[in-house]
Design a protein around this motif. Structure first.
Motif: not given
Lengths: 555, 210
Positions: B1-30
């Protein structure tokens, strides 16, 4: 006067805000706080605004007389290129999004910060680096191609610093892409509890629509600028007609960005004006959902009208007809917005405060600019008016009369929130009125000049045009006073202004529920949204609401 | 299993942070797709205007080296995907080797590209040079202008990608990659885009003349 009530950073004992979290230069330059980045942007775009304004001043000085007595033709080319490049990419495009948008968007959706705070800081640094490139090109002797960099002039013939300027524009594009990605991700992922899509303030929607255009249009400009760089740097004959290249292809990819860029400038202005009018008329925004859809439709159709810049460039007449039709279509959502702002005022309790004067000025100037846009969208009229002062007047009504009025309005409206200080209301009203009259005084004569046939981009003109040009140059003096006055009373307000309460305008919106100026993390507790936006009155008091329908119903 | 992810501002939940990173990168790919889209548009128009000239120019592109490079890049996409999945599941040895293979394959691409450029120059295929083989032939000249421009732009993208992958190796050495596997995920997304662009360039540059 108490000593803790004066000065830029004066505060009550124990009070903290984003302004008090570190006072060193380093704490500002390395801050990832969206509010501080907004201030960094505000200071730098003001600098560029005055550089671009200085060029405009010299242009108007030259045009005071029919002879070319102040500048040579070549210097004049470099002046209007400088004016266009600086004003479009270093002032208008970042103006509202990077300052007010950066400051307000996280506050409005109830977030601690934007989604990618470090990317946000990087976007400011990219902006500064790009500015240095472009200013270097300017100090070395300038660029003479016009802000549109048309080939083959820019690639083969121009003997000026095109490469540096084009590279600067390439880099500044990344700064707007970074802002756009940040805003879209913030709106999608960081809305607070209860902040549904249809509860977003229209300013947040405007930022969202603008960001979509930034993200999807700017890369095409990057490609256009990079191709120019490749042709100048390596001599690759991509647009060179002697090698079979097609200069009109450059115009296609250039305008594929640069027409949507007009909507990058005007959509944020529409957002600002919607907030101000609703608050200062104490009304719910009339047709909120239509306002949202109109902005999204403008953002989408904005991508499909670029060919109207090329009606006389040798484009196929069938393409021209389609682009002409689509340009008429985009007037529909724009008109919906104007009608809805007017509808919002209906039965309102209107305060003619300074932000409201700017906002009402916007509605008038935007309408005039938009309607003259319809003249230019119809091909037969455009053939006559192309490359005349009519075009110059038209886009200045949208980009300066519209976007800059709204920017100033927004600056006044949120000034108490940003600085925690009130400005002088009477001075501000006077400046708003001066700006409105100065603007019309400057640019309305140019419609007439263009109709009479005076072409753009010449430093000399036949003497019969002089009376209109003198009028325009005189108006520019009034306009300049309107621009300079806020610098004075805003500076005074920073030093000696009265403390602002948290919600001096009694406005709705989450940004008004926190302190003025806001604390570092915006809200002490994550806010929860329970109401519709613009709940300035009960629904049944709205035009067409319950009380009115009962009155009008036949017995 | 994966270890608990490191959180950066302004996120409080790991899942949301991952969602934001992937979403942001897809926007960049666009944005990247529109960036390269501008080029593909120019290429399409130019080739339509002179298909024979493009074919004459394209016949001189080095098919062997171009194809080797295609294979190298496709393989590197696979190795990086393996590394990313391994990092997510905490198999750090597999992640490390996946990253190292990716770096090697990407570097090999640039080396092969360098040799190819040398051969192109030896055959006088640089349009701005005075001894250009196709001087006066407009279609072939445009083909070679596009070739040099877009392969250079692609190489810059690949170099940036190598930097990002090297950062993954650094994170792995620091021991934080297991808790920051989302960084590997978004790096992989970018790497794939650079590969897909090459997958489109390969037929456009190496197969048009054959």
């Amino acid at each position: 006067m108490r000593s803790d009530d004066t000065g830029l950073l004066a505060r009550e004992p124990g009070e903290t805000s984003y302004l008090t979290e570190g006072t060193t230069l380093r704490s500002w330059l390395l801050s990832t706080d969206h509010k501080r980045i907004a201030i960094l942007y505000a200071i730098s775009i003001t600098g560029f605004f005055f550089i671009g304004g200085a060029a405009a001043t010299m242009i108007r000085l030259e045009l005071f007389t029919p002879q070319g007595d102040f500048t040579t033709a070549d210097e004049y080319n470099r002046l209007f290129t400088l004016h266009g490049v600086i004003m479009v990419w270093f002032f208008l495009v970042p103006s509202i999004p990077a300052t007010l948008g950066n400051f307000l968007l996280p506050l409005m959706v109830g977030a601690k910060d934007v989604a990618f705070p470090r990317l946000n800081l990087m976007s400011w640094y990219l902006y500064i680096i790009a500015g240095i490139f472009t200013l270097t090109a300017l100090l070395l002797g300038g660029v003479d191609t016009g802000w549109t960099f048309y080939t083959p002039l820019s690639t083969l013939y121009s003997n000026s610093y095109v490469l540096l300027a084009a590279f600067g524009i390439f880099v500044v594009g990344f700064s707007s892409i970074a802002t756009g990605i940040n805003f879209i991700a913030t709106v999608h992922l960081l809305r607070t509890k209860g902040m549904t899509w249809m509860r977003l303030p229209l300013f947040a929607w405007a930022m969202y629509a603008t960001s979509l255009v930034m993200v999807l249009a700017t890369p095409v400009l990057a490609m256009a600028m990079l191709l120019i760089c490749a042709e100048r740097l390596f001599g690759l004959p991509i647009f060179d007609p002697r090698a079979g290249g097609d200069p009109v292809l450059f115009q296609h990819i250039f305008w594929f960005y640069s027409h949507p860029a007009v909507y990058i400038m005007i959509l944020p202005a529409m957002g600002v004006v919607s907030e101000i009018i609703a608050c200062e008329a104490r009304r719910r925004v009339f047709g909120y959902q239509f306002m949202v859809y109109a902005m999204l439709v403008i953002a989408v159709i904005g991508f499909l009208v670029w060919g109207h810049h090329m009606f006389v460039a040798g484009q196929s007449p069938f393409a021209s007809m389609i682009f002409s039709f689509l340009s008429f279509v985009i007037a529909v959502p724009s008109a919906i917005k104007v009608f809805n702002w007017t509808g919002t005022l209906y039965r309102g309790s209107i305060r003619f405060s300074a932000p409201m004067l700017y906002a009402l000025g916007f509605v008038g100037l935007f309408t005039l600019g938009g309607l003259t846009g319809l003249f230019l969208a119809s091909i037969p009229v455009d053939v006559h008016l192309s490359d005349t002062y009519f075009v110059v007047a038209h886009f200045h009504y949208i980009m300066v009369g519209g976007a800059v009025s709204a920017f100033f309005g927004g600056l006044h409206f949120w000034w108490p929130k940003i600085t925690g200080r009130m400005y002088s209301e009477s001075f501000a009203r006077f400046a708003a009125i001066t700006l409105f009259f100065g603007f019309n005084f400057t640019f309305f004569p140019q419609f007439i000049l263009g109709y009479l046939g005076m072409p753009r981009r010449y430093h000399e003109y036949p003497p019969e045009f002089q009376v209109w040009n003198v009028m325009s140059s005189t108006g520019a003096v009034v306009l300049a006073i309107g621009y300079l006055m806020p610098l004075g009373y805003f500076a005074y307000s920073l030093l000696n202004g009265k403390r602002a309460s948290d919600n001096p305008w009694e406005a709705t919106g989450l940004e008004w529920t926190t302190n003025s100026p806001p604390p570092k993390h915006n809200f002490l507790e994550p806010p929860v949204v329970l109401t519709e936006p613009y709940a300035y009155h009960d629904w049944d008091e709205a035009p067409g609401g319950a009380d009115e329908t009962t009155q009008d119903e036949p017995a | 299993m994966s270890a608990a992810p490191i959180l950066v501002e302004p996120f409080e939940e790991p899942e949301r942070q991952r969602e934001a990173m992937v979403f942001g990168l897809w926007l960049f790919l666009a944005t990247e797709i529109l960036f390269f889209g501008g080029f593909f548009f120019l290429y399409a128009v130019a080739r339509m205007q002179d298909p024979d000239g493009f074919a004459r120019g394209g016949a001189h592109a080095n098919l062997l080296l171009g194809t080797i490079n295609t294979i190298l890049l496709m393989t590197s996409s696979a190795t990086l995907t393996i590394a990313e999945r391994a990092a997510r599941d905490g198999w750090m040895r597999a992640a490390r080797w996946g990253i190292i293979f990716t770096l090697m394959l990407g570097t090999a691409f640039l080396v092969v590209k360098g040799f190819e450029y040398r051969e192109d120059l030896a055959e006088h295929l640089f349009p701005a040079a005075p001894d250009f083989s196709f001087a006066g032939e407009t279609g072939a000249t445009r083909f070679w202008s596009f070739y040099w421009f877009i392969t250079l732009v692609h190489a810059i993208h690949l170099t940036i990608g190598l930097g990002c992958v090297a950062r993954l190796l650094w994170l792995e050495r620091q021991g934080t990659l297991a808790r920051r596997w989302m960084v590997a995920e978004v790096t992989t997304l970018y790497w794939h885009l650079v590969d897909i662009v090459w997958l489109l360039l390969w037929p456009l540059l190496y197969l048009v003349g054959r």
